[in-house]
Design a protein around this motif. Structure first.
Motif, short mmCIF file in Angstrom:
data_model
loop_
_atom_site.label_atom_id
_atom_site.label_comp_id
_atom_site.label_asym_id
_atom_site.label_seq_id
_atom_site.Cartn_x
_atom_site.Cartn_y
_atom_site.Cartn_z
N LEU A 174 -3.07 -4.96 -10.89
CA LEU A 174 -4.33 -4.33 -11.24
C LEU A 174 -5.05 -4.03 -9.94
O LEU A 174 -5.45 -4.94 -9.21
N GLY A 175 -5.17 -2.75 -9.62
CA GLY A 175 -5.77 -2.33 -8.36
C GLY A 175 -7.26 -2.12 -8.48
O GLY A 175 -7.91 -2.54 -9.44
N LYS A 176 -7.79 -1.43 -7.49
CA LYS A 176 -9.21 -1.11 -7.47
C LYS A 176 -9.55 -0.22 -8.66
O LYS A 176 -8.73 0.56 -9.14
N ASP A 177 -10.75 -0.31 -9.14
CA ASP A 177 -11.23 0.47 -10.28
C ASP A 177 -10.40 0.22 -11.53
O ASP A 177 -10.26 1.10 -12.38
N ASN A 178 -9.77 -0.96 -11.62
CA ASN A 178 -8.96 -1.36 -12.78
C ASN A 178 -7.77 -0.43 -13.04
O ASN A 178 -7.30 -0.32 -14.17
N VAL A 209 7.68 -5.46 -4.40
CA VAL A 209 6.99 -6.26 -3.38
C VAL A 209 7.83 -6.25 -2.11
O VAL A 209 8.99 -6.66 -2.12
N SER A 210 7.24 -5.75 -1.03
CA SER A 210 7.98 -5.65 0.23
C SER A 210 7.52 -6.65 1.28
O SER A 210 8.22 -6.87 2.27
N ALA A 211 6.36 -7.26 1.08
CA ALA A 211 5.85 -8.23 2.06
C ALA A 211 4.90 -9.21 1.40
O ALA A 211 4.27 -8.89 0.38
N VAL A 212 4.81 -10.39 1.99
CA VAL A 212 3.89 -11.43 1.55
C VAL A 212 3.20 -11.94 2.81
O VAL A 212 3.85 -12.18 3.82
N PHE A 213 1.87 -12.09 2.75
CA PHE A 213 1.14 -12.57 3.92
C PHE A 213 -0.19 -13.19 3.51
O PHE A 213 -0.61 -13.06 2.37
N MET A 214 -0.80 -13.87 4.46
CA MET A 214 -2.11 -14.48 4.25
C MET A 214 -3.16 -13.59 4.90
O MET A 214 -2.99 -13.14 6.02
N ASP A 215 -4.26 -13.35 4.20
CA ASP A 215 -5.41 -12.64 4.74
C ASP A 215 -6.60 -13.58 4.58
O ASP A 215 -7.20 -13.65 3.52
N GLY A 216 -6.87 -14.34 5.64
CA GLY A 216 -7.88 -15.38 5.54
C GLY A 216 -7.37 -16.49 4.65
O GLY A 216 -6.33 -17.09 4.93
N ASP A 217 -8.04 -16.73 3.55
CA ASP A 217 -7.59 -17.76 2.62
C ASP A 217 -6.95 -17.16 1.36
O ASP A 217 -6.68 -17.86 0.40
N LYS A 218 -6.70 -15.85 1.37
CA LYS A 218 -6.10 -15.18 0.22
C LYS A 218 -4.62 -14.89 0.49
O LYS A 218 -4.25 -14.48 1.57
N THR A 219 -3.80 -15.10 -0.53
CA THR A 219 -2.39 -14.75 -0.46
C THR A 219 -2.25 -13.32 -0.94
O THR A 219 -2.68 -12.98 -2.05
N MET A 220 -1.66 -12.48 -0.12
CA MET A 220 -1.57 -11.05 -0.40
C MET A 220 -0.10 -10.63 -0.51
O MET A 220 0.78 -11.24 0.08
N ILE A 221 0.13 -9.56 -1.31
CA ILE A 221 1.46 -8.95 -1.40
C ILE A 221 1.31 -7.47 -1.09
O ILE A 221 0.24 -6.88 -1.31
N ARG A 222 2.38 -6.87 -0.58
CA ARG A 222 2.39 -5.43 -0.30
C ARG A 222 3.28 -4.76 -1.33
O ARG A 222 4.44 -5.12 -1.48
N VAL A 223 2.71 -3.79 -2.02
CA VAL A 223 3.43 -2.99 -3.01
C VAL A 223 3.23 -1.54 -2.60
O VAL A 223 2.10 -1.05 -2.60
N GLY A 224 4.33 -0.88 -2.25
CA GLY A 224 4.21 0.48 -1.71
C GLY A 224 3.49 0.40 -0.37
O GLY A 224 3.87 -0.36 0.51
N GLN A 234 0.15 -0.29 -0.28
CA GLN A 234 -1.10 -0.97 -0.59
C GLN A 234 -0.91 -2.49 -0.57
O GLN A 234 0.17 -2.99 -0.90
N ASP A 235 -1.97 -3.19 -0.21
CA ASP A 235 -1.98 -4.65 -0.25
C ASP A 235 -2.83 -5.11 -1.42
O ASP A 235 -3.91 -4.55 -1.69
N TYR A 236 -2.34 -6.14 -2.13
CA TYR A 236 -3.03 -6.66 -3.31
C TYR A 236 -3.09 -8.18 -3.23
O TYR A 236 -2.18 -8.82 -2.73
N ASP A 237 -4.16 -8.73 -3.79
CA ASP A 237 -4.27 -10.18 -3.95
C ASP A 237 -3.23 -10.61 -4.98
O ASP A 237 -3.01 -9.91 -5.98
#
Length: 146
Positions: free
Chosen positions: A97-101, A108-123, A125-128
């Motif tokens: 579920l992206g921005k604006d619902n 999923v091509s990548a997994v990483f930490m952004d501060g204290d959030k776990t993020m995934i990369r799809v295409g 775009q990065d998503y929580d």
């Protein structure tokens, strides 16, 4: 001289008369130690604090320190578990579920930490990781034959 100034005139906690003081919502270890220090310095030398009272206060202080350490450990464990769970999504197709619902799907091509959030990369775009609503095996990958 007012009561606050007479206790410790060089204190950085001194509040000038007429100024507005915002109270703290939570007391910490440093606040507890300040209170204990003031209590010791203002006690009557002929009637010192009873041992049981002192022991009870030290037990409270120890409990506070243990709870703070446990809270930090639990937060670290939660972050580690989220990262481990996100790692299992690598190479899988997900719906997020992206921005604006708006819903987006992709691998999923990548997994990483952004501060204290776990993020995934799809295409591109990065998503929580919390935005994942569906997970399925990537149908373009070949399954090994047994």
């Amino acid at each position: 001289m007012n009561a606050v100034q007479s206790i410790n005139p060089s204190s950085t906690d001194y509040v000038a008369p007429g100024s507005v003081r915002t109270p703290k919502q939570v007391l910490g270890q440093e606040d507890f130690l300040k209170l204990l220090t003031v209590q010791f310095s203002s006690q009557d030398p002929l009637k010192p604090m009873e041992d049981t009272s002192f022991i009870a206060q030290m037990a409270n202080f120890s409990s506070l320190e243990i709870m703070n350490n446990m809270s930090t450990s639990m937060a670290n464990l939660s972050t580690s578990q989220q990262l481990s769970a996100a790692q299992l999504l690598l190479g899988k197709d997900v719906e997020v579920l992206g921005k604006d619902n708006n819903r987006a799907t992709g691998t999923v091509s990548a997994v990483f930490m952004d501060g204290d959030k776990t993020m995934i990369r799809v295409g591109n775009q990065d998503y929580d990781i919390a935005s994942v609503s569906r997970i399925q095996m990537n149908t373009t990958q070949t399954q090994p034959e047994i």
